[in-house]
Design an enzyme around this catalytic site. Structure first.
Site, short mmCIF file in Angstrom:
data_model
loop_
_atom_site.label_atom_id
_atom_site.label_comp_id
_atom_site.label_asym_id
_atom_site.label_seq_id
_atom_site.Cartn_x
_atom_site.Cartn_y
_atom_site.Cartn_z
N GLY A 22 52.30 5.77 28.69
CA GLY A 22 52.57 5.99 27.27
C GLY A 22 51.35 6.09 26.37
O GLY A 22 51.50 6.03 25.14
N ILE A 29 50.18 2.32 21.11
CA ILE A 29 50.26 0.90 21.46
C ILE A 29 49.80 0.71 22.92
O ILE A 29 49.11 -0.26 23.24
CB ILE A 29 51.69 0.39 21.24
CG1 ILE A 29 52.01 0.40 19.73
CG2 ILE A 29 51.87 -1.01 21.82
CD1 ILE A 29 53.44 0.03 19.37
N ASP A 73 56.34 13.14 33.51
CA ASP A 73 57.35 13.25 32.46
C ASP A 73 58.57 12.47 32.95
O ASP A 73 59.12 12.78 34.00
CB ASP A 73 57.70 14.72 32.23
CG ASP A 73 58.66 14.91 31.06
OD1 ASP A 73 59.59 14.09 30.91
OD2 ASP A 73 58.47 15.87 30.30
N ILE A 101 57.10 4.04 26.16
CA ILE A 101 57.58 5.42 26.06
C ILE A 101 58.89 5.45 25.28
O ILE A 101 59.80 4.66 25.56
CB ILE A 101 57.78 5.99 27.48
CG1 ILE A 101 56.40 6.25 28.13
CG2 ILE A 101 58.61 7.27 27.45
CD1 ILE A 101 56.47 6.68 29.57
N TYR A 165 66.05 4.71 11.38
CA TYR A 165 65.71 4.42 12.79
C TYR A 165 66.87 4.83 13.70
O TYR A 165 66.69 5.20 14.85
CB TYR A 165 65.35 2.94 12.95
CG TYR A 165 64.55 2.65 14.20
CD1 TYR A 165 63.27 3.18 14.38
CD2 TYR A 165 65.07 1.86 15.22
CE1 TYR A 165 62.55 2.93 15.53
CE2 TYR A 165 64.35 1.59 16.37
CZ TYR A 165 63.09 2.13 16.52
OH TYR A 165 62.37 1.87 17.66
N LYS A 172 67.02 1.41 21.71
CA LYS A 172 66.25 0.16 21.93
C LYS A 172 67.18 -0.99 22.30
O LYS A 172 66.78 -1.88 23.06
CB LYS A 172 65.43 -0.19 20.69
CG LYS A 172 64.26 0.75 20.41
CD LYS A 172 63.26 0.79 21.54
CE LYS A 172 61.96 1.47 21.13
NZ LYS A 172 61.09 1.77 22.30
N THR A 203 51.55 5.06 14.47
CA THR A 203 51.30 5.82 15.71
C THR A 203 52.02 7.17 15.59
O THR A 203 52.77 7.40 14.65
CB THR A 203 51.87 5.08 16.93
OG1 THR A 203 53.30 5.02 16.80
CG2 THR A 203 51.32 3.67 17.07
N LEU A 204 51.83 8.00 16.62
CA LEU A 204 52.49 9.30 16.67
C LEU A 204 54.01 9.13 16.64
O LEU A 204 54.71 9.84 15.91
CB LEU A 204 52.08 9.97 17.99
CG LEU A 204 51.96 11.47 18.06
CD1 LEU A 204 50.98 11.97 17.01
CD2 LEU A 204 51.49 11.88 19.46
P1 NAD Z 1 53.00 6.96 20.85
O1 NAD Z 1 53.54 8.24 20.32
O2 NAD Z 1 51.56 6.76 20.88
O3 NAD Z 1 53.59 6.67 22.30
C1 NAD Z 1 54.83 7.18 22.73
C2 NAD Z 1 54.59 7.71 24.13
O4 NAD Z 1 55.82 8.16 24.72
C3 NAD Z 1 53.62 8.91 24.13
O5 NAD Z 1 52.53 8.64 24.97
C4 NAD Z 1 54.47 10.03 24.70
O6 NAD Z 1 53.72 10.93 25.47
C5 NAD Z 1 55.44 9.23 25.55
N1 NAD Z 1 56.60 10.02 25.91
C6 NAD Z 1 57.57 10.55 25.11
N2 NAD Z 1 58.43 11.29 25.84
C7 NAD Z 1 58.00 11.21 27.14
C8 NAD Z 1 58.44 11.76 28.36
N3 NAD Z 1 59.51 12.59 28.43
N4 NAD Z 1 57.76 11.47 29.51
C9 NAD Z 1 56.67 10.67 29.47
N5 NAD Z 1 56.19 10.12 28.34
C10 NAD Z 1 56.85 10.40 27.19
O7 NAD Z 1 53.71 5.84 19.93
P2 NAD Z 1 53.79 4.24 20.08
O8 NAD Z 1 54.23 3.77 18.76
O9 NAD Z 1 52.56 3.72 20.69
O10 NAD Z 1 55.04 4.04 21.07
C11 NAD Z 1 54.95 3.28 22.27
C12 NAD Z 1 56.17 2.39 22.40
O11 NAD Z 1 56.12 1.38 21.40
C13 NAD Z 1 57.50 3.12 22.21
O12 NAD Z 1 58.46 2.58 23.10
C14 NAD Z 1 57.87 2.77 20.77
O13 NAD Z 1 59.24 2.86 20.52
C15 NAD Z 1 57.38 1.33 20.76
N6 NAD Z 1 57.24 0.74 19.43
C16 NAD Z 1 56.53 1.36 18.46
C17 NAD Z 1 56.42 0.78 17.21
C18 NAD Z 1 55.67 1.47 16.09
O14 NAD Z 1 55.89 1.12 14.94
N7 NAD Z 1 54.78 2.40 16.38
C19 NAD Z 1 57.03 -0.46 16.94
C20 NAD Z 1 57.74 -1.09 17.97
C21 NAD Z 1 57.84 -0.47 19.21
#
Ligand code: NAD
Length: 271
Positions: A22, A29, A73, A101, A165, A172, A203-204
């Site tokens: 991820g 993260i 993927d 992810i 959300y 989730k 983040t993205l």
């Molecule tokens: P991010 O966009 O950096 O990471 C999300 C990742 O998911 C990316 O690397 C993307 O390539 C991957 N992904 C999406 N579809 C995919 C697929 N089909 N196959 C493989 N990889 C895939 O954003 P993030 O915020 O770092 O998210 C990481 C985790 O943290 C997620 O589960 C997100 O829900 C969770 N999270 C994020 C937050 C926040 O506020 N950013 C808060 C709590 C939890």
């Protein structure tokens, strides 16, 4: 390392090898967690979603000595088969996995949950954000003959309603239930399965949620600590769960959100 990164080096993960899934860029993260694990001596492999991300992820991986970069993927069984086969032939065994992810289409992350959730949008978010975790557990467990640790990243939009959300909150909730059921299955194999639930972070993935900026402001202003969730805090919690310090912890979901999740009524709201 980022200039604001203050976590110390150590050896909590010395001798351990793990997969981080991820990392998309230096705001991910998964990247914060990977840096922390590496500082503590872990040997790492990364999976990245596709070629478009590789040019961003590879320099990050190289900067902390990641040993294997594998395209995977999670919606594509063939690419998951190939990724885990590559890991097995490179390392044979694994000590830990980080699943960071999630994905839902834009329409599923705005406005009316009832009005905007389609059959296809529901299935896609559940597949990528929840089912993929079960799939990863099933693939990783045979590579952990001596036990191990697996974590998922979740968000408290699973437990309480958060504007926009929407579908991701439902996914989730399924992810967190999957963590508990996987923890029961894998517990006898001494594989500890847990979740980390950070507050909102820039983040993205966060950029895809309508009103993300307001969400971050409320999360900070209403939190007990009156601060944003820090990457150090999230990475520190992941390190604890994945290292031997996390012994005896299984099936748990730890909130790392400056205490926001316990607030019933925010300061300043008069009855
Ligand atoms: P991010 O966009 O950096 O990471 C999300 C990742 O998911 C990316 O690397 C993307 O390539 C991957 N992904 C999406 N579809 C995919 C697929 N089909 N196959 C493989 N990889 C895939 O954003 P993030 O915020 O770092 O998210 C990481 C985790 O943290 C997620 O589960 C997100 O829900 C969770 N999270 C994020 C937050 C926040 O506020 N950013 C808060 C709590 C939890």
């Amino acid at each position: 390392m980022a200039d604001d990164w203050t976590m110390p080096e150590g050896s909590l993960m010395a001798g351990k090898r793990g997969l981080v899934m991820g990392v998309a860029n230096d705001k991910s993260i998964a990247w914060g967690i990977a840096k922390q694990l590496s500082l503590q001596g872990a040997k790492l492999a990364f999976t990245y979603q596709g070629e478009a991300l590789e040019k961003r992820v590879r320099p990050l991986a190289e900067s902390i000595g990641v040993q294997h970069m594998i395209q995977a993927d999670v919606t594509d069984d063939a690419s998951m088969d190939a990724a885990f086969a590559a890991l097995q032939s490179a390392w044979g065994t694994l000590d830990f996995v980080v699943h960071a992810i999630a994905f839902a289409d834009k329409d599923s992350l705005k406005g009316s949950f009832v009005g905007n959730t389609t059959r296809a949008g529901f299935a896609l978010a559940m597949d990528i954000s929840a089912y993929s975790f079960v799939d990863v557990c099933r693939r990783a467990a045979p590579l952990m003959p001596n036990g191990g640790a697996i974590i998922a990243l979740t968000y408290q939009g699973s437990e309480r309603v958060v504007p926009n959300y929407n579908m991701m909150g439902v996914a989730k909730a399924a992810l967190e239930a999957s963590v508990r059921y996987a923890a029961r299955d894998l517990g006898p194999k001494k594989i500890r399965v847990n979740a980390v639930s950070p507050g909102p972070m820039r983040t993205l993935a966060m950029a895809g949620i309508s009103g993300g900026r307001q969400l971050m402001t409320a999360a900070r202003d209403w939190s007990l600590l009156k601060e944003d969730t820090s990457m150090e805090g999230v990475a520190g919690c992941a390190l604890w769960l994945l290292s031997d310090l996390g012994k005896s912890v299984a099936g748990e979901c730890i909130h790392v959100d400056a205490g926001f999740h316990v607030v019933g009524v925010p300061e300043g709201v008069e009855a």
